[in-house]
Design an enzyme around this catalytic site. Structure first.
Site, short mmCIF file in Angstrom:
data_model
loop_
_atom_site.label_atom_id
_atom_site.label_comp_id
_atom_site.label_asym_id
_atom_site.label_seq_id
_atom_site.Cartn_x
_atom_site.Cartn_y
_atom_site.Cartn_z
N HIS A 121 0.82 -1.21 0.00
CA HIS A 121 0.00 0.00 0.00
C HIS A 121 0.85 1.26 0.00
CE1 HIS A 121 0.69 0.96 4.30
NE2 HIS A 121 0.73 -0.36 4.44
N HIS A 130 12.87 -1.55 -11.95
CA HIS A 130 12.63 -2.99 -12.07
C HIS A 130 12.56 -3.58 -10.67
CE1 HIS A 130 14.00 -7.10 -13.97
NE2 HIS A 130 12.91 -7.20 -13.23
#
Length: 208
Positions: A121, A130
């Site tokens: 979250h 990446h």
């Protein structure tokens, strides 16, 4: 959809797009000797084609290619990825099978959220990042542009990882990582701090 880059990463993205019911018209690659990848035609000129996903694993190469393409950018999200309705995913980004992007997370442009990676979250992921397979970012982690989070790395809540930083495979990050640094181990420690340059290799040097 068109893909720029015709190597192994392109093969994975083609599978994702097909699983999502999105056709791949062609690939584009700078290698003139490539004619096809897995039965899909490889072109050598991107002019007039759109939309694209840059199918190159190297973060710096993706940034370089994005800067020279004049087109729209699509997204590739595997049907078995779990993305919260309140999360956002930027253009050109790829989210692979088993990945989770939780509530309020913001994923930038041209990112790779790899197989089984977890972005919790309110994380903020900069462009060209990446997040490698099985890496786990806990809540409210901020990752700067171009950073690479290695396979199986874990990052505790609230950490900030700098631009173009590298977190090694299996590392446990419990303190902030500065721009351009390389951090490895458990707990992660910085072993290199001189990687913050923004120079970019040629496309021929990329793992296409």
């Amino acid at each position: 959809m068109y893909l720029y880059g015709a190597g192994g990463h392109a093969r994975v993205i083609m599978d994702i797009l097909r699983a999502a019911g999105i056709g791949v018209e062609a690939l584009v690659d700078d290698n003139p000797d490539l004619e096809e990848t897995d039965g899909t035609e490889v072109l050598h000129d991107a002019s007039g084609l759109s939309p694209f996903i840059i199918s190159v694993g190297n973060n710096r190469i993706r940034r370089m290619i994005a800067g020279r393409l004049e087109c729209d950018f699509g997204r590739a999200v595997h049907p078995r990825a779990c993305i919260s309705p309140s999360a956002s995913v930027g253009g050109g980004t790829v989210v692979m099978a088993g990945a989770t992007v939780n509530a309020g997370a913001v994923i930038g442009r041209h990112c790779i959220i790899n197989t089984n990676a977890s972005v919790d979250h309110e994380c903020v992921i900069g462009d060209y990042v990446h997040v490698s397979p099985n890496a786990a970012l806990c809540g409210n982690v901020h990752v700067g542009e171009g950073a690479h989070i290695g396979v199986g790395a874990s990052v505790i809540p609230g950490i900030r990882i700098g631009r173009w930083a590298t977190v090694g495979a299996g590392a446990t990050v419990i303190t902030d990582i500065p721009d351009g640094a390389t951090a490895v181990g458990t707990p992660a420690r910085v072993i290199k701090t001189d990687g913050s340059d923004t120079s970019f290799p040629s496309v021929a040097e990329a793992d296409m």
